[in-house]
Design a protein around this motif. Structure first.
Motif, mmCIF file in Angstrom:
data_model
loop_
_atom_site.group_PDB
_atom_site.id
_atom_site.type_symbol
_atom_site.label_atom_id
_atom_site.label_comp_id
_atom_site.label_asym_id
_atom_site.label_seq_id
_atom_site.Cartn_x
_atom_site.Cartn_y
_atom_site.Cartn_z
ATOM 1 N N LEU A 172 -18.669 -7.032 -45.983
ATOM 2 C CA LEU A 172 -19.246 -8.029 -45.084
ATOM 3 C C LEU A 172 -20.289 -8.882 -45.798
ATOM 4 O O LEU A 172 -20.663 -9.947 -45.305
ATOM 5 C CB LEU A 172 -19.883 -7.354 -43.862
ATOM 6 C CG LEU A 172 -18.935 -7.095 -42.696
ATOM 7 C CD1 LEU A 172 -19.661 -6.376 -41.565
ATOM 8 C CD2 LEU A 172 -18.335 -8.381 -42.176
ATOM 9 N N VAL A 200 -10.847 -1.278 -39.160
ATOM 10 C CA VAL A 200 -10.782 -1.104 -40.613
ATOM 11 C C VAL A 200 -11.168 0.320 -40.985
ATOM 12 O O VAL A 200 -10.545 0.953 -41.850
ATOM 13 C CB VAL A 200 -11.695 -2.127 -41.326
ATOM 14 C CG1 VAL A 200 -11.788 -1.831 -42.819
ATOM 15 C CG2 VAL A 200 -11.171 -3.538 -41.103
ATOM 16 N N LEU A 247 -12.651 -11.268 -38.461
ATOM 17 C CA LEU A 247 -14.042 -11.035 -38.063
ATOM 18 C C LEU A 247 -14.934 -12.236 -38.348
ATOM 19 O O LEU A 247 -15.986 -12.404 -37.723
ATOM 20 C CB LEU A 247 -14.572 -9.793 -38.793
ATOM 21 C CG LEU A 247 -16.006 -9.327 -38.532
ATOM 22 C CD1 LEU A 247 -16.285 -9.180 -37.057
ATOM 23 C CD2 LEU A 247 -16.267 -8.019 -39.258
ATOM 24 N N MET A 252 -16.320 -1.342 -45.885
ATOM 25 C CA MET A 252 -16.328 -2.405 -44.875
ATOM 26 C C MET A 252 -17.709 -3.057 -44.790
ATOM 27 O O MET A 252 -17.828 -4.286 -44.724
ATOM 28 C CB MET A 252 -15.926 -1.820 -43.513
ATOM 29 C CG MET A 252 -15.702 -2.852 -42.425
ATOM 30 S SD MET A 252 -17.212 -3.234 -41.542
ATOM 31 C CE MET A 252 -17.576 -1.640 -40.809
ATOM 32 N N ALA A 312 -14.027 -4.316 -37.019
ATOM 33 C CA ALA A 312 -14.712 -3.463 -37.989
ATOM 34 C C ALA A 312 -14.319 -2.000 -37.791
ATOM 35 O O ALA A 312 -14.041 -1.275 -38.762
ATOM 36 C CB ALA A 312 -16.227 -3.639 -37.853
ATOM 37 N N GLY A 347 -18.998 -12.027 -46.197
ATOM 38 C CA GLY A 347 -18.751 -12.721 -44.942
ATOM 39 C C GLY A 347 -19.928 -13.580 -44.550
ATOM 40 O O GLY A 347 -20.479 -14.329 -45.356
ATOM 41 N N TYR A 388 -8.834 -7.832 -44.666
ATOM 42 C CA TYR A 388 -8.753 -7.209 -43.349
ATOM 43 C C TYR A 388 -9.867 -7.722 -42.428
ATOM 44 O O TYR A 388 -9.761 -7.605 -41.207
ATOM 45 C CB TYR A 388 -8.873 -5.686 -43.453
ATOM 46 C CG TYR A 388 -7.765 -5.010 -44.233
ATOM 47 C CD1 TYR A 388 -6.534 -5.630 -44.418
ATOM 48 C CD2 TYR A 388 -7.944 -3.747 -44.793
ATOM 49 C CE1 TYR A 388 -5.521 -5.016 -45.137
ATOM 50 C CE2 TYR A 388 -6.940 -3.118 -45.509
ATOM 51 C CZ TYR A 388 -5.733 -3.755 -45.683
ATOM 52 O OH TYR A 388 -4.732 -3.142 -46.390
ATOM 53 N N LEU A 389 -10.943 -8.244 -43.019
ATOM 54 C CA LEU A 389 -12.083 -8.737 -42.246
ATOM 55 C C LEU A 389 -11.988 -10.236 -41.962
ATOM 56 O O LEU A 389 -12.908 -10.807 -41.394
ATOM 57 C CB LEU A 389 -13.386 -8.442 -42.993
ATOM 58 C CG LEU A 389 -13.686 -6.952 -43.226
ATOM 59 C CD1 LEU A 389 -14.896 -6.788 -44.136
ATOM 60 C CD2 LEU A 389 -13.909 -6.233 -41.907
ATOM 61 N N SER A 392 -10.555 -0.659 -47.388
ATOM 62 C CA SER A 392 -11.276 -1.740 -46.684
ATOM 63 C C SER A 392 -11.238 -3.040 -47.476
ATOM 64 O O SER A 392 -12.254 -3.497 -47.978
ATOM 65 C CB SER A 392 -12.729 -1.317 -46.426
ATOM 66 O OG SER A 392 -13.346 -0.892 -47.626
#
Length: 399
Positions: A237, A325, A340, A233, A322, A240, A336-337, A332
């Motif tokens: 990011l 997850v 976010l 996870m 977060a 992200g 799934y994020l 992860s």
């Protein structure tokens, strides 16, 4: 592979019996049960795909257009919802919008029309819009219309994927902080009628509650270690919205804490077979994820002076995604994020607005993530074409 499986399920689906189908997925593999009730998600997305496939039987030439048709309404709703929140809670909404749209996870997620994550994110974000507009502190009386829209949206989000439930504690925390939890009842009634109503219907059809079935049989499906999911996870990011622009303003004590958390997460998540040369890039990527989550946490802590406490709501929502997850998923995946990215973009913009000297670093980050997003998207499309070619070659040799 999942995308084409959803097409196959839609071909078998009877909406009145939404789990009377079979695919060779875990935990069945080669076996077959009387129904697919152990499938981890409620049936709303399956029914959504079924509705579109009723127009015509999908063939290889139609799949691209079908994916666009499936994605476009949710992409438009998500874009409107993010724009609404950015317009209301930032002074430079275009800055938040660009940061959100050009995040690799967002850009990839908007192209996944045959996966439920875009639908989940759109409905969850609309639920936040309905909640914030319904409970505006500037107005003494709540807006029942907005609260009902938000509750219906959250109910539909949970009926798409259960992880949407992470928004519930975030809303309760926010409502209590505002002192308006009691007047939010229309939201919760709308949410309960939609979600609980469908769950009771499923119980009556299959003789057992679906969420309980999913939770009690979760160990039948293989899952990665908690350390692996945590590291996964954090590193994902990196795809992200990174709060790297905050690092020049971090204290020595803060940098030490961030470093220790990053090293601890990396050490916990690595397994003995991981090649040593992966240690440095994984640690750097995990560090960016730690910084992003630290930004959300700091905004939650420092939100007391804000009348609307929007940082508390968005920050707690992001942190709970977060955490979900790590604790709730089998692995992860970046998709799934996808939810976010919304609180990260808006809170990141609010932070950059308060600290003007970080704005150039913020824009540098946006440009870098845009280049990364285009590169990863190009790679994904190449991989998809290669997969098609491999499947065609195999089918020509094996009937």
């Amino acid at each position: 592979l999942d995308e084409e499986s959803y097409l196959a399920i839609a071909g078998q689906l009877d909406p009145s019996l939404p789990y009377d189908w079979w695919r060779p997925w875990p935990p069945w593999n080669g076996d077959q049960e009387a129904d697919a009730f152990v499938y981890a998600h409620p049936p709303l997305f399956l029914i959504w795909v079924w509705i579109w496939t009723q127009q015509a039987t999908p063939d290889p030439e139609m799949i691209r257009g079908l994916k666009i048709a499936l994605a476009l309404p949710w992409a438009a709703l998500l874009g409107w919802s993010v724009g609404f929140l950015a317009q209301k809670y930032t002074r430079r909404p275009w800055m938040a919008g660009l940061a959100w749209l050009l995040a690799p996870i967002t850009l990839l997620g908007l192209q996944r029309g045959l996966m439920p994550d875009l639908m989940l994110t759109s409905l969850s974000t609309l639920a936040v819009v309905g909640w914030t507009q319904g409970l505006r502190p500037s107005k003494r009386d709540p807006s029942w219309g907005w609260l009902c829209i938000g509750g219906l949206a959250l109910g539909m989000a949970v009926l798409t994927k259960y992880p949407a439930l992470v928004l519930v504690p975030a809303l309760l925390i926010h409502g209590r902080a505002l002192g308006r939890l009691r007047i939010s009842l229309p939201f919760w009634w709308a949410f309960g009628v939609v979600w609980v109503g469908v769950e009771l219907w499923l119980w009556s059809v299959y003789g057992r509650p679906h969420l309980w079935e999913v939770l009690t049989r979760a160990d039948e499906i293989a899952r990665g270690s908690m350390g692996g999911r945590t590291l996964g996870m954090m590193t994902r990011l990196f795809l992200g919205i990174s709060a790297l622009f905050l690092l020049p303003h971090a204290t020595k004590k803060g940098m030490l804490v961030l470093g220790l958390v990053t090293l601890g997460t990396t050490a916990w998540g690595l397994n003995t077979s991981t090649p040593l040369h992966w240690l440095l890039p994984l640690t750097v990527m995990a560090g960016l994820g730690v910084v992003s989550l630290a930004m959300l946490a700091m905004e939650v802590i420092g939100s007391r002076g804000d009348e609307e406490r929007i940082d508390l709501l968005l920050g707690s929502w992001g942190l709970l995604i977060a955490l979900g997850v790590i604790l709730g998923h089998n692995f992860s995946a970046p998709r799934y994020l996808l939810p976010l990215m919304v609180p990260l973009a808006i809170i990141g913009t609010r932070v950059a607005e308060r600290v003007p000297e970080t704005r150039r670093l913020w824009w540098l980050g946006v440009v870098l993530q845009a280049l990364l997003a285009l590169t990863v998207t190009h790679g994904e499309h190449r991989f998809a074409r290669a997969s098609d070619e491999a499947a065609i070659a195999l089918s020509e040799r094996q009937s």
